[in-house]
Design a protein around this motif. Structure first.
Motif, PDB file in Angstrom:
ATOM      1  N   ASP A 210     -40.286 -13.296  85.444  1.00 36.63           N
ATOM      2  CA  ASP A 210     -39.581 -12.825  84.256  1.00 36.63           C
ATOM      3  C   ASP A 210     -39.560 -13.967  83.231  1.00 36.63           C
ATOM      4  O   ASP A 210     -39.797 -15.118  83.582  1.00 36.63           O
ATOM      5  N   LYS A 212     -36.755 -15.082  80.751  1.00 37.18           N
ATOM      6  CA  LYS A 212     -35.392 -14.710  80.361  1.00 37.18           C
ATOM      7  C   LYS A 212     -34.968 -15.224  78.994  1.00 37.18           C
ATOM      8  O   LYS A 212     -34.122 -14.635  78.337  1.00 37.18           O
ATOM      9  N   GLY A 224     -31.756 -10.261  78.969  1.00 36.85           N
ATOM     10  CA  GLY A 224     -32.024  -9.456  80.171  1.00 36.85           C
ATOM     11  C   GLY A 224     -33.452  -9.669  80.659  1.00 36.85           C
ATOM     12  O   GLY A 224     -33.770  -9.406  81.821  1.00 36.85           O
ATOM     13  N   TYR A 267     -33.436  -7.529  95.228  1.00 40.07           N
ATOM     14  CA  TYR A 267     -34.164  -8.402  94.313  1.00 40.07           C
ATOM     15  C   TYR A 267     -33.620  -9.810  94.504  1.00 40.07           C
ATOM     16  O   TYR A 267     -32.465 -10.074  94.196  1.00 40.07           O
ATOM     17  N   ASN A 283     -29.865  -9.400  93.387  1.00 44.05           N
ATOM     18  CA  ASN A 283     -29.536  -8.177  92.670  1.00 44.05           C
ATOM     19  C   ASN A 283     -29.862  -7.029  93.616  1.00 44.05           C
ATOM     20  O   ASN A 283     -30.772  -7.145  94.442  1.00 44.05           O
ATOM     21  N   ARG A 285     -31.086  -4.000  93.068  1.00 40.47           N
ATOM     22  CA  ARG A 285     -31.829  -3.010  92.262  1.00 40.47           C
ATOM     23  C   ARG A 285     -33.152  -3.639  91.886  1.00 40.47           C
ATOM     24  O   ARG A 285     -33.361  -4.824  92.153  1.00 40.47           O
ATOM     25  N   GLY A 287     -35.708  -5.277  89.136  1.00 40.20           N
ATOM     26  CA  GLY A 287     -35.510  -6.045  87.913  1.00 40.20           C
ATOM     27  C   GLY A 287     -36.006  -5.242  86.719  1.00 40.20           C
ATOM     28  O   GLY A 287     -36.843  -4.357  86.854  1.00 40.20           O
ATOM     29  N   ASP A 288     -35.490  -5.571  85.577  1.00 40.63           N
ATOM     30  CA  ASP A 288     -35.954  -4.983  84.322  1.00 40.63           C
ATOM     31  C   ASP A 288     -36.229  -6.158  83.398  1.00 40.63           C
ATOM     32  O   ASP A 288     -35.287  -6.869  83.059  1.00 40.63           O
ATOM     33  N   PRO A 289     -37.444  -6.518  83.081  1.00 40.65           N
ATOM     34  CA  PRO A 289     -38.676  -5.726  83.043  1.00 40.65           C
ATOM     35  C   PRO A 289     -39.624  -5.855  84.248  1.00 40.65           C
ATOM     36  O   PRO A 289     -40.741  -5.350  84.167  1.00 40.65           O
ATOM     37  N   GLU A 290     -39.192  -6.480  85.337  1.00 40.99           N
ATOM     38  CA  GLU A 290     -40.128  -6.643  86.471  1.00 40.99           C
ATOM     39  C   GLU A 290     -40.617  -5.289  86.999  1.00 40.99           C
ATOM     40  O   GLU A 290     -41.781  -5.137  87.371  1.00 40.99           O
TER      41      GLU A 290
HETATM   42  N1  GLY Z   1     -35.006  -9.272  84.630  1.00 45.63           N
HETATM   43  C1  GLY Z   1     -33.810  -9.705  85.206  1.00 45.63           C
HETATM   44  C2  GLY Z   1     -32.955  -8.680  85.752  1.00 45.63           C
HETATM   45  O1  GLY Z   1     -33.321  -7.529  85.865  1.00 45.63           O
HETATM   46  O2  GLY Z   1     -31.833  -9.003  86.132  1.00 45.63           O
END
Ligand code: GLY
Ligand code: AMP
Length: 421
Positions: A210, A212, A224, A267, A283, A285, A287-290
């Protein structure tokens, strides 16, 4: 089958896109979704805090499986509520979600199970925390315990910055704080490492890098995520084995001892230092944008994977991956991650024709009277899969330039550590 997706970001539009490709999926409902999911699924407006109403809709419409995208409903126990009502749901329950919901829970778990992580102290009073600071070396990291939408982490270069962070946390900037976490600063390169689990078995679900920080060259504030690529340049079999052996296995062992079952995506946010992995955070869930970069690499039906997880037979599903590489660049609204405007028209989206291995995933968008508008800080994701990441990045930037959104900005240098070498 009928599938429900909870969430409204780029991650959820990507999940929706790949479920749509499955022969198994007849209908998709997104709660609440965005302008992208609206084109391929039914967007349903129900308050995500209202588990009762969501359950009712899911039962009435005979939705077979629900996928929960973001952390907040998971940490608040949406899975427990749904399961009580007999709804099949992919995501960890409230107890398992403490891995993300409480940084202190995770740090204590690391300590008790010898998981490599930054040295840390937990402080219940400003005074004991400030005494500790007097004896500490800088930089160090001050963190709020609970969810803080990515904002509860302060990298502090001196005593003054650290005291300010501690005061802000105890003064309730991220909700009522009983304790504050102070950590050693780890110097290394970050890597996002993903696991999928059905509560019995687990498998690796890709790695990514990512970006960040808001500005090029990793400068400015944390966001994010401004873009990502997969696989991580750090990934190799030796490191994977270390991550599994030193971090993932002991975590699942601990959960088992606590009688907590973990179903969903896990994650691990890692810092890699001299080829050794350290856990920065978990995390519960994708990742966003992963997620937007990893799903295009998948060669197994995503619906089959979710189905096997909710039926606790993931072991029988082989997860296959492409050999390509994928990059995602996030187009943000000017001002993000601070103040930014919403409801800004996005023209030209309809004029873009995408080829194979090219995707646009919506994040903060809405459609009104057939016109697209921004509705958040991270607005659109441009994702390209290719044998060559440099080419992929050029293509993504080319599409962003075609859209030429005057209210937006993005990082030109996503993947710079691997591409510009
Ligand atoms: N890309 C970091 C997150 O989803 O927390
Ligand atoms: P987190 O929300 O815990 O992922 O932290 C946000 C970001 O802060 C991480 O992605 C890292 O870049 C950075 N960070 C957090 N903890 C540490 C640490 N102990 N050492 C160095 N950087 C850290």
């Amino acid at each position: 089958m009928k599938v429900g997706i909870i969430g409204s970001g780029g991650r959820e539009h990507a999940i929706c896109t790949f479920l749509r490709k499955s022969q198994k999926v007849e209908e998709i409902y997104c709660f609440p979704g965005n302008a992208g999911t609206d084109q391929i699924a039914k967007n349903i407006k129900i308050d995500l805090d209202d588990f009762e109403k969501l359950s009712e809709f899911i039962k009435t419409n005979k939705i077979d499986i629900v996928i929960v995208g973001p952390e907040k409903p998971l940490v608040m126990g949406i899975v427990d509520e749904f399961e009580k009502k007999g709804i099949k749901v992919f995501g960890p329950n409230k107890a398992a979600s403490q891995l993300e919901g409480s940084k202190i829970f995770t740090k204590k778990l690391c300590k008790n199970y010898n998981i490599p992580t930054a040295e840390f102290g937990i402080f219940a009073e400003i005074e004991t925390a400030s005494n500790f600071l007097r004896k500490s070396k800088f930089p160090l990291v001050v963190k709020a315990d609970g969810l803080a939408a990515g904002k509860g982490v302060y990298i502090c270069n001196n005593d003054k910055e650290a005291m300010n962070a501690i005061n802000e946390i105890f003064n309730g900037k991220f909700g009522k704080a009983k304790e504050v976490l102070i950590e050693e600063f780890l110097d290394g390169e970050e890597m996002s490492f993903f696991i999928i689990s059905d509560g019995r078995d687990y498998k690796i679900f890709g790695t990514a890098q990512d970006h960040k920080k808001v500005f090029e060259g990793d400068k400015g504030k944390n966001t994010g995520g401004m873009g990502a690529y997969t696989p991580s340049r750090l990934e190799n079999a030796v490191l994977n084995n270390k991550i599994i052996g030193k971090i993932i296995e002991p975590t699942f062992k601990a959960l088992k001892e606590f009688k907590i079952s973990f179903k969903g995506f896990l994650y691990a946010g890692l810092m890699i230092k001299n080829n050794e992995p350290f856990l920065i955070e978990y995390n519960v869930r994708m990742g966003d944008p992963e997620c937007q970069t990893i799903l295009p690499q998948l060669r197994t039906d995503l619906a089959e994977i979710f189905e096997s997880c909710v039926n606790e037979n993931l072991k029988l599903t082989e997860i296959k991956w492409s050999n390509k590489k994928t990059i995602c660049i996030v187009l943000c609204s000017k001002g993000y991650p601070d103040e930014y405007k919403k409801n800004l028209e996005i023209k030209n989206l309809e004029n873009i024709s995408l080829r194979d291995n090219e995707y646009i995933f919506h994040a903060g968008t809405i459609k009104k009277n057939n016109i697209f508008y921004s509705n958040g800080g991270r607005v659109l994701n441009f994702v390209i899969s290719s044998d060559d990441l440099k080419l992929a990045r050029e293509k993504a930037i080319n599409i962003i330039n075609q859209i030429n959104w005057k209210y937006g900005f993005f990082r030109n240098d996503i993947g710079y550590k691997i591409i510009d070498k």
